[in-house]
Every structure is written in C-alpha cells, then in structure tokens.
Design a protein around this motif. Structure first.
Motif, PDB file in Angstrom:
ATOM      1  N   GLY A  38       0.864  -0.800  -0.015  1.00 38.00           N
ATOM      2  CA  GLY A  38      -0.100   0.198  -0.176  1.00 38.00           C
ATOM      3  C   GLY A  38       0.548   0.885   0.104  1.00 38.00           C
ATOM      4  N   LEU A  39       2.478   1.185  -0.070  1.00 41.89           N
ATOM      5  CA  LEU A  39       2.888   1.648   0.438  1.00 41.89           C
ATOM      6  C   LEU A  39       3.498   2.993  -1.274  1.00 41.89           C
ATOM      7  CD1 LEU A  39       5.270   0.968   2.487  1.00 41.89           C
ATOM      8  CD2 LEU A  39       4.087   3.131   2.898  1.00 41.89           C
ATOM      9  N   THR A  40       3.483   3.904  -2.100  1.00 41.72           N
ATOM     10  CA  THR A  40       4.064   4.400  -2.475  1.00 41.72           C
ATOM     11  C   THR A  40       4.950   5.754  -2.731  1.00 41.72           C
ATOM     12  OG1 THR A  40       1.925   6.460  -3.151  1.00 41.72           O
ATOM     13  CG2 THR A  40       1.700   4.396  -4.175  1.00 41.72           C
ATOM     14  N   TYR A  41       5.833   5.921  -3.613  1.00 40.17           N
ATOM     15  CA  TYR A  41       7.173   7.029  -3.555  1.00 40.17           C
ATOM     16  C   TYR A  41       6.304   7.799  -4.900  1.00 40.17           C
ATOM     17  CZ  TYR A  41      10.992  10.219  -2.395  1.00 40.17           C
ATOM     18  OH  TYR A  41      11.937  10.846  -1.868  1.00 40.17           O
ATOM     19  N   HIS A  48       0.993   5.994   2.449  1.00 39.49           N
ATOM     20  CA  HIS A  48       0.224   5.007   2.532  1.00 39.49           C
ATOM     21  C   HIS A  48      -0.941   4.864   2.530  1.00 39.49           C
ATOM     22  CE1 HIS A  48      -0.515   1.176   6.034  1.00 39.49           C
ATOM     23  NE2 HIS A  48       0.290   0.834   4.387  1.00 39.49           N
ATOM     24  N   TYR A  49      -1.731   3.996   1.604  1.00 35.03           N
ATOM     25  CA  TYR A  49      -3.007   3.591   0.976  1.00 35.03           C
ATOM     26  C   TYR A  49      -3.278   5.617   0.820  1.00 35.03           C
ATOM     27  CZ  TYR A  49      -2.665  -1.154   2.006  1.00 35.03           C
ATOM     28  OH  TYR A  49      -2.234  -2.854   1.881  1.00 35.03           O
ATOM     29  N   ASP A  50      -2.641   6.225  -0.398  1.00 36.86           N
ATOM     30  CA  ASP A  50      -2.853   7.216  -0.619  1.00 36.86           C
ATOM     31  C   ASP A  50      -3.410   8.238   0.806  1.00 36.86           C
ATOM     32  OD1 ASP A  50      -3.578   6.367  -3.085  1.00 36.86           O
ATOM     33  OD2 ASP A  50      -5.465   5.765  -3.229  1.00 36.86           O
ATOM     34  N   ARG A  51      -2.876   8.100   1.784  1.00 43.06           N
ATOM     35  CA  ARG A  51      -2.351   9.016   2.746  1.00 43.06           C
ATOM     36  C   ARG A  51      -1.575   9.200   3.197  1.00 43.06           C
ATOM     37  NH1 ARG A  51      -1.214   8.666   7.575  1.00 43.06           N
ATOM     38  NH2 ARG A  51      -1.501   6.840   7.924  1.00 43.06           N
ATOM     39  N   VAL A  52      -1.126  10.816   2.790  1.00 35.65           N
ATOM     40  CA  VAL A  52       0.388  11.574   2.990  1.00 35.65           C
ATOM     41  C   VAL A  52       0.954  10.978   4.047  1.00 35.65           C
ATOM     42  CG1 VAL A  52       1.851  13.102   3.218  1.00 35.65           C
ATOM     43  CG2 VAL A  52      -0.359  13.279   1.293  1.00 35.65           C
ATOM     44  N   VAL A  53       2.392   9.797   4.512  1.00 36.76           N
ATOM     45  CA  VAL A  53       2.845  10.276   5.569  1.00 36.76           C
ATOM     46  C   VAL A  53       3.975  10.925   5.856  1.00 36.76           C
ATOM     47  CG1 VAL A  53       1.716   7.781   5.966  1.00 36.76           C
ATOM     48  CG2 VAL A  53       3.203   7.667   4.678  1.00 36.76           C
ATOM     49  N   GLU A  54       4.321  11.446   6.882  1.00 35.80           N
ATOM     50  CA  GLU A  54       5.092  11.582   6.995  1.00 35.80           C
ATOM     51  C   GLU A  54       6.635  10.952   6.918  1.00 35.80           C
ATOM     52  OE1 GLU A  54       6.329  14.145  10.880  1.00 35.80           O
ATOM     53  OE2 GLU A  54       3.992  14.961  10.583  1.00 35.80           O
ATOM     54  N   HIS A  55       7.616  10.887   6.775  1.00 33.70           N
ATOM     55  CA  HIS A  55       8.893  10.296   6.000  1.00 33.70           C
ATOM     56  C   HIS A  55      10.264  10.842   6.531  1.00 33.70           C
ATOM     57  CE1 HIS A  55       9.614  11.801   2.468  1.00 33.70           C
ATOM     58  NE2 HIS A  55       8.921  12.174   2.253  1.00 33.70           N
TER      59      HIS A  55
END
Length: 118
Positions: A38-41, A48-55
C-alpha cells in the motif's frame, strides 16, 4: 530484490511500546511492492494507501528503530512472519549501509520466524 531494496516502513511492538516510522526511499517503489504494502513514493511524497505520511531519512529512522529495540529490555528477540527469507536480508543490508550493524548486533539476541514455527 531483498539485497537491494530500501526499507520504507518499520513497525514494531513490545507490550505497550510501539514504533511505526516511514523512511524516505532512495528510488521509486515497484508496482508489486506497492500493491503488497500500500506504499507509494512519487515526487518526494510517501503515501500509505493514498494517505500522505511523514517520512524520515533512512539513517535517522534506523537509529530510531535501534533506540526502540534497546528500550524494550536486555537482548530482545525479534519475531516476524517470513523475516528469515526476506526482512532480515533487507534490514541487515540497510544497517550495514548506514553503519549501524555493529550496534544492532550488540543489542539483539536473535530472531524467530513464525513461518518456521507454524
């Protein structure tokens, strides 16, 4: 490839303690890996599943994971499903890349793969 893959997410729990961090990948996430996780970059944004996550930078994220492992007690054993054939190879390579392997090896007692247990 398990030998060249980046770690994009590290999640672990021990009792009430938990860690879940996302690491900035060095290259795009492949279609198969994205479908499985479910991860994209894309464009510097991790989702993660189209929700922006801090990295965070991989070196910093691995250091945070190492501090978490150290915080759970003396010589913990890491447990995961299918970690022997996949996750451990990636983790060890990344720890060596960021010069954290020796510290990790002195902290962790061992690993249990639940595939072998089941």
């Amino acid at each position: 490839s398990a030998r060249t893959s980046d770690i994009v997410q590290i999640a672990a729990a021990c009792g009430e303690k938990e860690i879940n961090i996302y690491l900035t990948p060095r290259s795009p996430i492949g279609l198969e890996a994205s479908a499985a996780s479910g991860l994209t970059y894309v464009g510097g944004v991790v989702k993660h599943y189209d929700r922006v996550v801090e990295h965070t930078d991989p070196s910093e994220g691995l250091q945070q994971f190492l501090e978490f492992v150290k915080s759970v007690g003396s010589y913990p054993i890491l447990v995961g499903h299918n970690i022997q054939s996949f996750d451990l190879t990636i983790l060890m390579n990344q720890l060596m890349t960021y010069k954290l392997f020796d510290s990790f090896a002195c902290t962790v007692f061992g690993f249990i793969d639940t595939v072998n247990v089941s």
